[in-house]
Design a protein around this motif. Structure first.
Motif, PDB file in Angstrom:
ATOM      1  N   ILE A   9       0.805  -1.196  -0.003  1.00 21.84           N
ATOM      2  CA  ILE A   9       0.246   0.015   0.092  1.00 21.84           C
ATOM      3  C   ILE A   9       0.835   1.289   0.089  1.00 21.84           C
ATOM      4  O   ILE A   9       0.685   2.177  -0.498  1.00 21.84           O
ATOM      5  CB  ILE A   9      -0.840  -0.062   1.385  1.00 21.84           C
ATOM      6  CG1 ILE A   9      -1.940  -1.156   1.011  1.00 21.84           C
ATOM      7  CG2 ILE A   9      -1.667   1.482   1.328  1.00 21.84           C
ATOM      8  CD1 ILE A   9      -2.925  -1.367   2.272  1.00 21.84           C
ATOM      9  N   LEU A  10       1.857   1.108   0.870  1.00 20.84           N
ATOM     10  CA  LEU A  10       2.730   2.195   0.782  1.00 20.84           C
ATOM     11  C   LEU A  10       3.403   2.750  -0.389  1.00 20.84           C
ATOM     12  O   LEU A  10       3.451   3.606  -1.086  1.00 20.84           O
ATOM     13  CB  LEU A  10       3.925   2.188   1.861  1.00 20.84           C
ATOM     14  CG  LEU A  10       3.600   2.109   3.250  1.00 20.84           C
ATOM     15  CD1 LEU A  10       4.933   1.641   4.234  1.00 20.84           C
ATOM     16  CD2 LEU A  10       3.195   3.693   4.065  1.00 20.84           C
ATOM     17  N   HIS A  11       3.886   1.627  -1.278  1.00 19.33           N
ATOM     18  CA  HIS A  11       4.455   1.730  -2.455  1.00 19.33           C
ATOM     19  C   HIS A  11       3.616   2.202  -3.534  1.00 19.33           C
ATOM     20  O   HIS A  11       3.897   2.859  -4.504  1.00 19.33           O
ATOM     21  CB  HIS A  11       5.323   0.692  -3.015  1.00 19.33           C
ATOM     22  CG  HIS A  11       6.172   0.509  -4.057  1.00 19.33           C
ATOM     23  ND1 HIS A  11       6.674  -0.541  -4.753  1.00 19.33           N
ATOM     24  CD2 HIS A  11       6.729   1.728  -4.694  1.00 19.33           C
ATOM     25  CE1 HIS A  11       7.561  -0.168  -5.704  1.00 19.33           C
ATOM     26  NE2 HIS A  11       7.395   1.081  -5.733  1.00 19.33           N
ATOM     27  N   ALA A  12       2.322   1.689  -3.533  1.00 14.74           N
ATOM     28  CA  ALA A  12       1.219   2.148  -4.326  1.00 14.74           C
ATOM     29  C   ALA A  12       1.122   3.489  -4.314  1.00 14.74           C
ATOM     30  O   ALA A  12       0.752   4.496  -5.129  1.00 14.74           O
ATOM     31  CB  ALA A  12       0.023   1.425  -4.305  1.00 14.74           C
ATOM     32  N   LEU A  13       0.977   4.069  -2.989  1.00 20.50           N
ATOM     33  CA  LEU A  13       0.829   5.485  -2.957  1.00 20.50           C
ATOM     34  C   LEU A  13       1.834   6.341  -3.287  1.00 20.50           C
ATOM     35  O   LEU A  13       1.729   7.530  -3.895  1.00 20.50           O
ATOM     36  CB  LEU A  13       0.513   5.946  -1.424  1.00 20.50           C
ATOM     37  CG  LEU A  13      -0.743   5.175  -0.776  1.00 20.50           C
ATOM     38  CD1 LEU A  13      -0.683   5.414   0.850  1.00 20.50           C
ATOM     39  CD2 LEU A  13      -1.926   5.891  -1.516  1.00 20.50           C
ATOM     40  N   GLN A  14       3.195   5.961  -3.242  1.00 19.01           N
ATOM     41  CA  GLN A  14       4.307   6.588  -3.817  1.00 19.01           C
ATOM     42  C   GLN A  14       4.320   6.537  -5.068  1.00 19.01           C
ATOM     43  O   GLN A  14       4.696   7.616  -5.718  1.00 19.01           O
ATOM     44  CB  GLN A  14       5.749   5.701  -3.184  1.00 19.01           C
ATOM     45  CG  GLN A  14       5.821   6.038  -1.679  1.00 19.01           C
ATOM     46  CD  GLN A  14       7.215   5.328  -1.244  1.00 19.01           C
ATOM     47  OE1 GLN A  14       7.224   4.166  -1.408  1.00 19.01           O
ATOM     48  NE2 GLN A  14       8.010   5.921  -0.735  1.00 19.01           N
ATOM     49  N   CYS A  15       3.738   5.657  -5.992  1.00 15.96           N
ATOM     50  CA  CYS A  15       3.699   5.859  -7.254  1.00 15.96           C
ATOM     51  C   CYS A  15       2.329   6.465  -7.755  1.00 15.96           C
ATOM     52  O   CYS A  15       2.537   7.240  -8.620  1.00 15.96           O
ATOM     53  CB  CYS A  15       3.314   4.309  -7.886  1.00 15.96           C
ATOM     54  SG  CYS A  15       4.617   3.137  -7.611  1.00 15.96           S
ATOM     55  N   SER A  16       1.397   6.343  -7.126  1.00 16.31           N
ATOM     56  CA  SER A  16       0.267   7.399  -7.366  1.00 16.31           C
ATOM     57  C   SER A  16      -0.661   7.744  -6.100  1.00 16.31           C
ATOM     58  O   SER A  16      -1.328   7.101  -5.584  1.00 16.31           O
ATOM     59  CB  SER A  16      -0.690   6.404  -8.329  1.00 16.31           C
ATOM     60  OG  SER A  16      -1.762   7.089  -8.567  1.00 16.31           O
ATOM     61  N   PRO A  17      -0.094   9.084  -5.545  1.00 19.78           N
ATOM     62  CA  PRO A  17      -0.642   9.533  -4.129  1.00 19.78           C
ATOM     63  C   PRO A  17      -2.063   9.445  -4.045  1.00 19.78           C
ATOM     64  O   PRO A  17      -2.509   9.178  -2.855  1.00 19.78           O
ATOM     65  CB  PRO A  17      -0.045  10.817  -4.022  1.00 19.78           C
ATOM     66  CG  PRO A  17       1.260  10.573  -4.931  1.00 19.78           C
ATOM     67  CD  PRO A  17       0.876  10.145  -6.117  1.00 19.78           C
ATOM     68  N   ARG A  18      -2.878   9.942  -5.083  1.00 17.41           N
ATOM     69  CA  ARG A  18      -4.328   9.882  -4.946  1.00 17.41           C
ATOM     70  C   ARG A  18      -5.086   8.782  -5.613  1.00 17.41           C
ATOM     71  O   ARG A  18      -6.255   8.682  -5.861  1.00 17.41           O
ATOM     72  CB  ARG A  18      -4.807  11.073  -5.459  1.00 17.41           C
ATOM     73  CG  ARG A  18      -4.495  12.143  -4.560  1.00 17.41           C
ATOM     74  CD  ARG A  18      -5.182  13.594  -4.977  1.00 17.41           C
ATOM     75  NE  ARG A  18      -6.428  13.698  -5.140  1.00 17.41           N
ATOM     76  CZ  ARG A  18      -7.372  14.383  -4.096  1.00 17.41           C
ATOM     77  NH1 ARG A  18      -6.758  14.411  -2.914  1.00 17.41           N
ATOM     78  NH2 ARG A  18      -8.645  14.058  -4.423  1.00 17.41           N
TER      79      ARG A  18
END
Length: 327
Positions: A9-18
């Motif tokens: 989840i952290l990495h997904a948010l770093q790739c696409s914050p919203r």
């Protein structure tokens, strides 16, 4: 310690914050409710924050890195005061315990801090360098050197879904202030919440966000504490290379998993790399096996972070990210 679902989840948010919780759930194979619950827990526990930030260029500001040598009995007071300034985005006390390092924004008519620092009786010396260039592909996230990341294919999927940024950044309008203030506290605030705070319709909020984001005026920082992932050693490496090798070495360092950010700076050390490792032994191995192999590096100095106070606009206390005062 966090588990695989948390780190993905952290990495997904770093790739696409919203990115939506539904899209993350599809990507990593869990329920949307699980993603939402885990994200809220990570945010509540101070492990991460998503912050909307304004590009310095949109307000004709530059970013500077300051190294401030203080009287040992005054270093905590100086550091705490700097961390609470809205124009300071990062601040920490380095090894030795008598130097504060901070990142700040300043421009013509806005350089009060730069003028005041040398006059303080608590300050023994100041070195201030201009941040001139950030290495690495545009739009890439900061440090992702932890275990449990998304696969390269999953990361590529998310990045390919992001809308293009055409630029150049423009100065926000006065009416944008409530919207930007809300995003500075919660970069993932829903359109409905932003509409309530601004008094706008959801359609107007969506339209304005699209304009600000596509111009590069508004971007998002995903702020996380590496210590909560088991990475305790955090250092800034000041590197000297010949100007002809600056681009090559900067881009090579930016590709290292251990490096959060690599910047070209003014001053005798013309490269600055923020390095994050599991422990001091890991930092030693990085310096002696990765840095040592780059022949173009003529010398370096290491400043180890011993007390973090602020990063990406978030204050840090008791091992948690707290709401900051801008930056």
């Amino acid at each position: 310690m966090l588990d695989l679902v948390d780190t993905q989840i952290l990495h997904a948010l770093q790739c696409s914050p919203r990115v939506t919780f539904r899209r993350v759930a599809q990507l990593i194979g869990v329920s949307e409710q699980t993603v939402a619950r885990r994200y809220q827990a990570l945010r509540r526990d101070g492990v991460l924050r998503v912050l909307g930030r304004i590009a310095p260029a949109s307000r004709r500001h530059d970013e500077w890195v300051a190294r401030i040598r203080c009287r040992p009995d005054r270093v905590d007071a100086v550091a705490d005061a700097l961390a609470r300034r809205p124009d300071v985005s990062f601040a920490h006390i380095t090894s030795g315990g008598a130097e504060v390092m901070c990142l700040l924004r300043a421009g013509a008519g806005h350089d009060v801090l730069l003028q005041q620092l040398p006059k303080s009786v608590s300050v023994l010396g100041v070195r201030i360098d201009l941040l001139m260039h950030r290495f690495g592909p545009p739009g890439t996230s900061d440090w992702t050197g932890y275990e449990g990341r998304l696969s390269p294919e999953q990361e590529r999927e998310l990045r390919d879904e992001l809308p293009p940024v055409a630029g150049p950044p423009v100065e926000p309008a006065a009416e944008d202030a409530p919207l930007l203030a809300m995003l500075a506290q919660d970069g993932r605030a829903a359109h409905s919440r932003l509409a309530r705070e601004t008094g706008w319709t959801k359609t107007r909020v969506a339209r304005r966000l699209e304009v600000l984001e596509s111009s590069g005026t508004l971007y998002y920082d995903v702020d996380l504490l590496p210590e909560r992932l088991g990475y305790q050693s955090h250092a800034t490496v000041w590197i000297r290379v010949a100007p002809r090798n600056l681009e090559q070495v900067g881009e090579e360092l930016a590709r290292h998993d251990e490096v959060a950010v690599t910047l070209a700076v003014s001053g005798p050390d013309n490269l600055m790399a923020v390095v994050i490792c599991r422990d001091s032994e890991g930092l030693y191995r990085y310096l002696t096996t990765r840095i040592a192999k780059i022949r173009e590096i003529e010398g370096y100095e290491v400043s180890v972070r011993v007390r973090p106070l602020k990063q990406a606009g978030s204050l840090i206390a008791s091992g948690r990210l707290l709401s900051g005062v801008g930056g």
